[in-house]
Design an enzyme around this catalytic site. Structure first.
Site, mmCIF file in Angstrom:
data_model
loop_
_atom_site.group_PDB
_atom_site.id
_atom_site.type_symbol
_atom_site.label_atom_id
_atom_site.label_comp_id
_atom_site.label_asym_id
_atom_site.label_seq_id
_atom_site.Cartn_x
_atom_site.Cartn_y
_atom_site.Cartn_z
ATOM 1 N N LYS A 1 33.764 34.958 5.712
ATOM 2 C CA LYS A 1 32.335 34.013 5.700
ATOM 3 C C LYS A 1 32.692 32.932 4.624
ATOM 4 C CE LYS A 1 28.719 37.298 6.845
ATOM 5 N NZ LYS A 1 29.212 38.723 7.039
ATOM 6 N N PHE B 1 28.358 47.542 6.416
ATOM 7 C CA PHE B 1 28.727 46.837 7.435
ATOM 8 C C PHE B 1 30.228 46.141 7.375
ATOM 9 C CE2 PHE B 1 28.718 42.926 10.065
ATOM 10 C CZ PHE B 1 28.147 43.377 11.180
ATOM 11 N N ASP C 1 35.849 45.362 1.167
ATOM 12 C CA ASP C 1 35.537 44.352 2.123
ATOM 13 C C ASP C 1 34.721 43.288 1.045
ATOM 14 O OD1 ASP C 1 34.158 42.682 3.909
ATOM 15 O OD2 ASP C 1 33.418 44.311 5.116
HETATM 16 C C1 LIG Z 1 29.750 39.496 7.972
HETATM 17 C C2 LIG Z 1 30.443 40.585 7.540
HETATM 18 C C3 LIG Z 1 31.575 41.276 8.379
HETATM 19 C C4 LIG Z 1 31.780 40.655 9.675
HETATM 20 O O1 LIG Z 1 32.187 39.303 9.668
HETATM 21 P P1 LIG Z 1 32.411 38.670 11.112
HETATM 22 O O2 LIG Z 1 32.693 37.319 10.891
HETATM 23 O O3 LIG Z 1 30.937 38.446 11.646
HETATM 24 O O4 LIG Z 1 33.014 39.237 12.091
HETATM 25 C C5 LIG Z 1 32.208 42.190 7.804
HETATM 26 N N1 LIG Z 1 32.096 42.776 6.698
HETATM 27 C C6 LIG Z 1 31.152 42.187 5.940
HETATM 28 C C7 LIG Z 1 30.650 42.788 4.512
HETATM 29 C C8 LIG Z 1 30.200 41.079 6.216
HETATM 30 O O5 LIG Z 1 29.099 40.826 5.576
#
Ligand SMILES: *Cc1c(COP(=O)(O)O)cnc(C)c1O
Length: 394
Positions: A252, A138, A223
């Site tokens: 986050k 994701f 990420d």
């Molecule tokens: C939550 C998340 C995203 C997206 O972050 P947003 O602030 O909602 O755009 C991207 N990568 C990972 C691994 C995430 O957990």
């Protein structure tokens, strides 16, 4: 305004893109949130990994309120102190060299993809722009990061998508080798797939991927939007894997509750991102950066050692609960696989009725507590979970 009225107005005026709980929160302190009727919730979600210091941590409130009262925004045409201070701190904590600030995880990943393509296209020509990601990953909801997200369920009805993304199953190094061609510029992955079910990658696999990327000068983007900033008990999850990627993305937990995303990269990549190559109106906002600096200042080695201790306590306690088949993830990024056909969504709802907020990911129950939790908070959450699980029929 009572909970019922808040919910009814939202239903009238807010897009119905979220499956929400019938809970409207009005205030919070530390680990506890409160609704309009005065009902309290022990929060093991931290706003999906965002409120890393819990609700309204005094040092964070002081930093944010102070900056808001001094200077709230200037645009990136001028310099402000908090953004440079935060970038310097992030480079010191990650061993990387330069930072671009955006406002979310998706934007950070979008920026990372741009940086990777820029380096590769500048160095090897325009065709070398393919990005490989993992199945069940994701990476966000913008069109490019949605494309990077290796889950078809998110893709329906939103095409056409940006070209030259490919997906390989996590853990399958041969598949990655096979998917790589002369046009591959980057591999992007989460070390613990969060939304994909709280699944940690295998360390040998990660080491192989890193060595392979290095050999081919394919940039490795990690990420760490969810795993970063102390979540796993180290500042970066990369530290567990002995990994030094070219680009790390954060979001986050970084702002402690304010929207901020960061693309942190080495000098090799940074050198290609000159004036005009990327930008953001809000990126590097001084209030958000001041909040993030308070998060980093609070998160010293003793704090991280405490995170690791609480994670060990929580994981051991969870493994001993009824119907728990497996506890996955890393540190305070916890997935719980339930046995006996018990549905995570039902357990989550039951916990909420018992005053404990938890999450789900795919079929798993998921915990992302604020990193400030105490041994008593862990014990209280375990007691509620035990009560709920003991009363859940398969
Ligand atoms: C939550 C998340 C995203 C997206 O972050 P947003 O602030 O909602 O755009 C991207 N990568 C990972 C691994 C995430 O957990």
């Amino acid at each position: 305004m009572n909970t019922e009225k808040v919910i009814s107005r939202d239903n009238d005026y807010i897009l119905h893109t979220y499956a929400r709980s019938p809970v409207a929160l009005v205030a919070g302190e530390g680990m506890v949130a409160r609704d309009a009727e005065g009902r309290q919730y022990l929060d093991f979600t931290s706003g999906i990994g965002v409120n890393s210091l819990g609700y309204c941590h005094p040092a964070w409130v002081r930093a944010v309120a102070g900056q808001a009262a001094a200077l709230q925004h200037t645009s990136n045409l001028y310099y402000t102190e908090p953004c440079g201070a935060l970038a310097q701190a992030l480079c010191a904590r990650t061993g990387l060299d330069a930072v671009f600030f955006g406002n979310s995880g998706a934007e950070a990943n979008e920026g990372a993809i741009k940086c990777a393509r820029k380096y590769s296209v500048d160095t090897y020509g325009p065709a070398r722009n393919k990005v490989i990601t993992l199945v069940n990953s994701f990476h966000g909801r913008t069109l490019a990061t949605l494309t990077a997200t290796g889950q078809d369920v998110f893709h329906h009805d939103f095409g056409p998508f940006p070209a030259n993304f490919d997906y390989v199953p996590a853990g399958d190094f041969a598949a990655l080798e096979k998917a790589t061609d002369a046009d591959t510029c980057a591999v992007m992955l989460e070390l613990v797939q969060g939304e994909g079910g709280v699944v940690a990658l295998d360390a040998d696999y990660v080491a192989k991927v890193a060595a392979f990327c290095k050999e081919k000068d394919i940039l490795l983007i990690v990420d760490e939007v969810q795993t970063g900033v102390g979540r796993t008990g180290r500042f970066l999850a990369c530290e567990h894997f002995g990994l030094k990627p070219d680009i790390v993305t954060l979001a986050k937990g970084l702002g402690g509750g304010l929207p901020i995303g960061a693309v942190v990269m080495n000098q090799k990549v940074a050198a290609h991102m000159g004036p005009g190559s990327h930008g953001s109106t809000f990126g590097g906002n001084p209030v958000c950066c001041a909040g993030a600096l308070a998060v980093l200042d609070t998160m010293d080695e003793a704090f991280l050692a405490q995170v690791r201790e609480r994670a060990a306590q929580l994981r051991a306690g969870l493994a001993a609960l009824p119907h728990v088949q497996q506890v996955s993830g890393l540190g305070l990024m916890v997935g719980i696989e339930l046995a006996d056909g018990i549905k995570a969504a039902e357990v989550r709802a039951a916990c909420e009725r018992e005053g404990l907020l938890v999450l789900t990911a795919k079929t798993r129950l998921r915990l992302l507590p604020p990193l400030i939790l105490t041994a008593d908070d862990v014990a209280a959450a375990l007691a509620t979970l035990r009560r709920v699980l003991e009363n859940t029929r398969s």
